[in-house]
Design a protein around this motif. Sequence first.
Motif, PDB file in Angstrom:
ATOM      1  N   MET B   1       0.844  -1.207   0.000  1.00  7.81           N
ATOM      2  CA  MET B   1       0.000   0.000   0.000  1.00  7.81           C
ATOM      3  C   MET B   1       0.875   1.252   0.000  1.00  7.81           C
ATOM      4  O   MET B   1       1.915   1.293   0.656  1.00  7.81           O
ATOM      5  N   SER B   2       0.477   2.285  -0.736  1.00  8.62           N
ATOM      6  CA  SER B   2       1.288   3.508  -0.846  1.00  8.62           C
ATOM      7  C   SER B   2       1.276   4.302   0.455  1.00  8.62           C
ATOM      8  O   SER B   2       0.433   4.092   1.318  1.00  8.62           O
ATOM      9  N   VAL B   3       2.212   5.240   0.484  1.00 11.45           N
ATOM     10  CA  VAL B   3       2.376   6.022   1.713  1.00 11.45           C
ATOM     11  C   VAL B   3       1.650   7.357   1.561  1.00 11.45           C
ATOM     12  O   VAL B   3       1.817   8.071   0.579  1.00 11.45           O
ATOM     13  N   ALA B   4       0.845   7.704   2.542  1.00 12.32           N
ATOM     14  CA  ALA B   4       0.142   8.997   2.517  1.00 12.32           C
ATOM     15  C   ALA B   4       1.026  10.084   3.122  1.00 12.32           C
ATOM     16  O   ALA B   4       1.079  11.203   2.619  1.00 12.32           O
ATOM     17  N   LEU B   5       1.709   9.723   4.198  1.00 18.67           N
ATOM     18  CA  LEU B   5       2.566  10.705   4.871  1.00 18.67           C
ATOM     19  C   LEU B   5       3.857  10.035   5.314  1.00 18.67           C
ATOM     20  O   LEU B   5       3.830   8.975   5.945  1.00 18.67           O
ATOM     21  N   GLU B   6       4.959  10.646   4.962  1.00 22.42           N
ATOM     22  CA  GLU B   6       6.250  10.129   5.401  1.00 22.42           C
ATOM     23  C   GLU B   6       7.049  11.274   6.010  1.00 22.42           C
ATOM     24  O   GLU B   6       7.351  12.264   5.335  1.00 22.42           O
ATOM     25  N   ILE B   7       7.371  11.133   7.277  1.00 30.27           N
ATOM     26  CA  ILE B   7       8.155  12.154   7.975  1.00 30.27           C
ATOM     27  C   ILE B   7       9.482  11.514   8.376  1.00 30.27           C
ATOM     28  O   ILE B   7       9.497  10.415   8.944  1.00 30.27           O
ATOM     29  N   LYS B   8      10.581  12.195   8.050  1.00 35.92           N
ATOM     30  CA  LYS B   8      11.899  11.637   8.407  1.00 35.92           C
ATOM     31  C   LYS B   8      12.728  12.684   9.133  1.00 35.92           C
ATOM     32  O   LYS B   8      12.916  13.796   8.624  1.00 35.92           O
ATOM     33  N   GLY B   9      13.187  12.333  10.302  1.00 33.78           N
ATOM     34  CA  GLY B   9      14.126  13.179  11.057  1.00 33.78           C
ATOM     35  C   GLY B   9      13.637  14.592  11.296  1.00 33.78           C
ATOM     36  O   GLY B   9      14.421  15.540  11.260  1.00 33.78           O
ATOM     37  N   LEU B  10      12.341  14.739  11.550  1.00 27.02           N
ATOM     38  CA  LEU B  10      11.755  16.083  11.669  1.00 27.02           C
ATOM     39  C   LEU B  10      12.133  16.730  13.008  1.00 27.02           C
ATOM     40  O   LEU B  10      11.904  16.164  14.075  1.00 27.02           O
ATOM     41  N   LYS B  11      12.738  17.906  12.882  1.00 30.78           N
ATOM     42  CA  LYS B  11      13.153  18.647  14.086  1.00 30.78           C
ATOM     43  C   LYS B  11      12.587  20.058  14.025  1.00 30.78           C
ATOM     44  O   LYS B  11      12.468  20.638  12.953  1.00 30.78           O
ATOM     45  N   ASP B  25      10.263  10.345  13.219  1.00 31.13           N
ATOM     46  CA  ASP B  25       9.983   9.620  11.981  1.00 31.13           C
ATOM     47  C   ASP B  25       8.558   9.087  12.083  1.00 31.13           C
ATOM     48  O   ASP B  25       8.178   8.564  13.143  1.00 31.13           O
ATOM     49  N   LEU B  26       7.816   9.224  11.006  1.00 34.22           N
ATOM     50  CA  LEU B  26       6.424   8.770  11.028  1.00 34.22           C
ATOM     51  C   LEU B  26       6.051   8.310   9.630  1.00 34.22           C
ATOM     52  O   LEU B  26       6.495   8.907   8.641  1.00 34.22           O
ATOM     53  N   HIS B  27       5.225   7.283   9.590  1.00 33.07           N
ATOM     54  CA  HIS B  27       4.888   6.670   8.314  1.00 33.07           C
ATOM     55  C   HIS B  27       3.400   6.327   8.387  1.00 33.07           C
ATOM     56  O   HIS B  27       3.012   5.487   9.204  1.00 33.07           O
ATOM     57  N   VAL B  28       2.608   6.988   7.569  1.00 39.25           N
ATOM     58  CA  VAL B  28       1.163   6.711   7.574  1.00 39.25           C
ATOM     59  C   VAL B  28       0.772   6.192   6.198  1.00 39.25           C
ATOM     60  O   VAL B  28       1.034   6.849   5.182  1.00 39.25           O
TER      61      VAL B  28
END
Lengths: 257, 332
Positions: B1-11, B25-28
């Motif tokens: 399934m594709s990714v709707a939201l990908e957050i990497k190393g957010l500061k 890091d977050l992956h929805v």
Amino acid sequence: MNMAIQWVSFKTIVVKEVRRFMRIWVQTLVPPAITIALYFVIFGSLIGSRIGQMGGYDYMQFVVPGLIMMAVIQNSYGNVVSSFYGTKFQGNIEELLVSPTAEVTILLGYLAGGVLRGLAVGGIVTVLALFFTELSVESWPITISMVLMTAVVFSIAGFLNAMYANSFDDISIIPTFVLTPLIYLGGVFYSVDLLPDFWANVSLVNPILYMVNGFRYGILGVSDVSLGVSYFMLTLFMLGGFGFAMYLLTRGEKLRS
Amino acid sequence: MSVALEIKGLKKTYADGFQALKGIDLHVRQGDFFALLGPNGAGKSTTLGILTSVVSKSAGSVCIMGHDIDQDFQQAKQCLGVVPQEFNFNQFEKVFDILVTQGGYYGLSRALAKQRAEKYLRKLDLWDKRDTISRTLSGGMKRRLMIARALVHEPQLLVLDEPTAGVDIELRRSMWEFLTQVNEEGTTIILTTHYLEEAESLCRNIAIIDEGQIIENTSMKSLLRKLTREIFIFDTRNALQPPLELPGFTARIMDEHMLEVEIEVGKEQSLNKLFTLFDGAGIEVTSMRNKANRLEEMFVNLLKPSKIVGYDQAANSPVVEPGAAANDGAAS
């Protein structure tokens, strides 16, 4: 940048702005018309008839271009500063920041709203002036370009004021303590030739002098300053102000944390 | 399934030096109904603020539906709908005009924006209020207006920051049904809420954020499976008299008709065993309920107790040790 989205978004902001000042026309269109009409009656008809000629014209004819310009300046500025600060204050600037609307579109939309209000009030004042004096236009291109450029410059100034404002006090301080004195001392009511040399030279640092005289040149064909300098000053303020406003918007000054 | 939201190393470090996000890091996944929970000041609103361009990030990357918010901001924003916590629509405009204007900001023609405005105002029972000035709406109507506004451009990812705060239970449940329907139609939803019952009943996956870091990111089922302890409240027909013998269970008498019992799943305790003991002690139970909902229990377990405002440690401490007789806890 998807230009189709930006165009629709620009039109949306402009429609919203025009609807805003038309919805509250009693606050936005009527007061300046009444104020300027009083100027026509007092300075033009009552006192003006005793002043005699100025710049080779009746005082009433001389003062009309200045008063039209005063209305355009105050209303272009006032529309953008109150609307954009209101948008910030209520938080609905976030509607725009969250959307795909580009910063340049936001700025152009608000400026267009300010210019249209300035022109609307300028038009009303011009019609009122016809009840007091005859008005013939020396040069339409100069008249139109001067009024348009001035409306743009003061819409930008209103936008910058709104960007920095933290309270409703902040949006009334500049118009009261800076803009009004500059307008009154900017050759609206008199020719700077009447001033002693020192004060005439001081007046030359007032940018409004160039706008009022440029516009007066378009209508009457007389001006205290060179037309070229008027265009140069307007272009300078327009480009400088637009660039600075874009810089602040892109940085999200007082809009983003 | 594709990714709707990908957050990497957010500061995010604010101008005053406060570090709100310390590299999350977050992956929805697309189609998910995702809960982002955390105590006040944990970093939830900062995270959502960065997604929605209201907060500038200090480092890291965010991709919405595969579009980087720095490189491809227009496409990223086109996919996103936002329901902020505070009412931020124009208080002086009519309900219908607010939606049409919002549609215009997303490039919808005026005709299409009007069509969509009608569609969502009808769905959210606001059509009768279309010509009402927004500031005169009730609190619940304002909440629904915010949701309708966020949906007018039909985003693929909908972010809701406490959408049911201050809404009565009947309206809250109708909003849950509506959001479930929106999710079933394919819209990915990210929800922050302080009503943990809301997150537990709506969301399939969950992240818990604390002090700017993700401390848990898993499916709701997996998270709740980790819950090894549940506290039940029993109402009894007969008056409870201390001492009360419930061997193996931690119990406390709340008042003469109310008993609190802690069940530890890891020790193979069960409600059946407990009811057997009740029968033996002659206790007739008229009703029972969880003291707090299960997600709330888990949430409290994961966070430092000092972070839970109003969290009463004493109330969660066993008064009666397993195997011992229960005192009258009503006085505590």
